[in-house]
Enzyme design. Structure first.
Site, PDB file in Angstrom:
ATOM      1  N   GLU A  97       0.859  -1.180   0.000  1.00 59.30           N
ATOM      2  CA  GLU A  97       0.000   0.000   0.000  1.00 59.30           C
ATOM      3  C   GLU A  97       0.899   1.235   0.000  1.00 59.30           C
ATOM      4  O   GLU A  97       1.907   1.262   0.700  1.00 59.30           O
ATOM      5  CB  GLU A  97      -0.879  -0.023   1.248  1.00 59.30           C
ATOM      6  CG  GLU A  97      -1.903   1.094   1.334  1.00 59.30           C
ATOM      7  CD  GLU A  97      -2.738   0.997   2.616  1.00 59.30           C
ATOM      8  OE1 GLU A  97      -3.947   1.255   2.562  1.00 59.30           O
ATOM      9  OE2 GLU A  97      -2.160   0.664   3.687  1.00 59.30           O
ATOM     10  N   GLU A 187      -8.717  10.862   2.526  1.00 59.39           N
ATOM     11  CA  GLU A 187      -8.978   9.896   3.585  1.00 59.39           C
ATOM     12  C   GLU A 187      -9.111  10.644   4.907  1.00 59.39           C
ATOM     13  O   GLU A 187      -8.412  11.631   5.151  1.00 59.39           O
ATOM     14  CB  GLU A 187      -7.848   8.873   3.695  1.00 59.39           C
ATOM     15  CG  GLU A 187      -8.041   7.903   4.852  1.00 59.39           C
ATOM     16  CD  GLU A 187      -7.067   6.734   4.842  1.00 59.39           C
ATOM     17  OE1 GLU A 187      -7.212   5.859   5.712  1.00 59.39           O
ATOM     18  OE2 GLU A 187      -6.176   6.693   3.972  1.00 59.39           O
TER      19      GLU A 187
END
Length: 276
Positions: A97, A187
């Site tokens: 990620e 986010e």
């Protein structure tokens, strides 16, 4: 999914060759988007979000397959706490990620191992890495690496030369090539905020960034993890395939796992796959 992804050299922003092909947006990142009042226009490359002390969400627009592309972004972004404004993506193998963080109210490198710096797109970025152990991923609960570049001079518009970050991360074990999705995302996992964002592909290329000698530091606390989302969507009738943009999989999903002709089931996160 949580924390992490920008670049052009100190000499200036690299212009894409006139013959370079720009790829249209073809992926919608919608992880707990209901917590952010997420709304988007994929054709126009725009989206908006607003939140008030949410659980973890990640929303944005991008591409089903990542690349060392130049990502052009612009908009507004305000946040009181616990949020990133970043390029975000995954590698399939090794499972990884990554984030290139352009603005933020939580610095993910505070909970990770510092490994160096890179100068790109008019600013230096701190580089850090972290290992997530038995956490949600694009293939379910797994152990995987995370890479972050965090910009020193925050901004809400510009071009991210992704290749420069990929090249800088290689010194710390990053292995680009087997790409899953890549988006420009917002986010948050707390606080209040809002964003209005435009995203497009600016072509490909790198600009020979300068990197400082790697540094070593003991990691502190692990980066925050996301809670399993809940879904209020009702599956299509038994025996039918999901329509374009419909759900087609994920933990707890009891509906169809096939997609209507012309679309393919694409994993967005462990709990949600979408026909795209």
């Amino acid at each position: 999914m949580k924390y992490t992804a920008a670049i052009a050299a100190v000499a200036g922003l690299a212009a894409a060759s006139p013959i370079e092909k720009r790829q249209a947006l073809n992926y919608v990142q919608n992880y707990n988007g209901n917590l952010a009042n997420f709304a988007y226009n994929e054709a126009a490359g725009t989206y908006t979000a607003s939140w008030n002390n949410p659980g973890d969400f990640v929303v944005g627009l991008g591409w089903t397959t990542g690349a060392p592309r130049n990502i052009v972004f612009s908009g507004t972004y305000t946040t009181s706490a616990s949020s990133y404004y970043a390029v975000y993506g995954w590698l399939n193998n090794p499972l990884t990620e990554y984030y290139i963080v352009e603005d933020y109210s939580y610095n993910p490198c505070n909970g990770a191992t510092q490994v160096g710096t890179v100068t790109s797109d008019g600013s230096s970025y701190n580089i850090c890495k972290h290992t997530q152990v038995n956490q949600p991923s694009i293939v379910g609960t797994s152990t995987f690496g995370q890479y972050f570049s965090v910009r020193a001079n925050k901004r809400t518009s510009g071009t991210v030369t992704v290749a420069n970050h990929f090249n800088a991360w290689k010194a710390s074990g990053f292995q680009p090539g087997d790409y899953n999705y890549q988006v420009f995302a917002v986010e948050a996992f707390g606080g209040t905020g809002s964003a209005s964002v435009s995203v497009s592909d600016g072509g490909s290329g790198s600009t020979s960034p300068t990197s400082a000698a790697p540094t070593t530091a003991k990691p502190t606390s692990a980066a925050p993890t996301s809670a399993a989302p809940t879904s209020s969507a009702s599956p299509p009738p038994s025996g039918a395939c999901s329509a374009l943009y419909g759900q087609c999989g994920g933990q707890g999903w009891n509906g169809p796992t096939c997609c209507a002709a012309g679309s393919t089931c694409k994993v967005g996160n462990p709990y949600y796959s979408q026909c795209l």
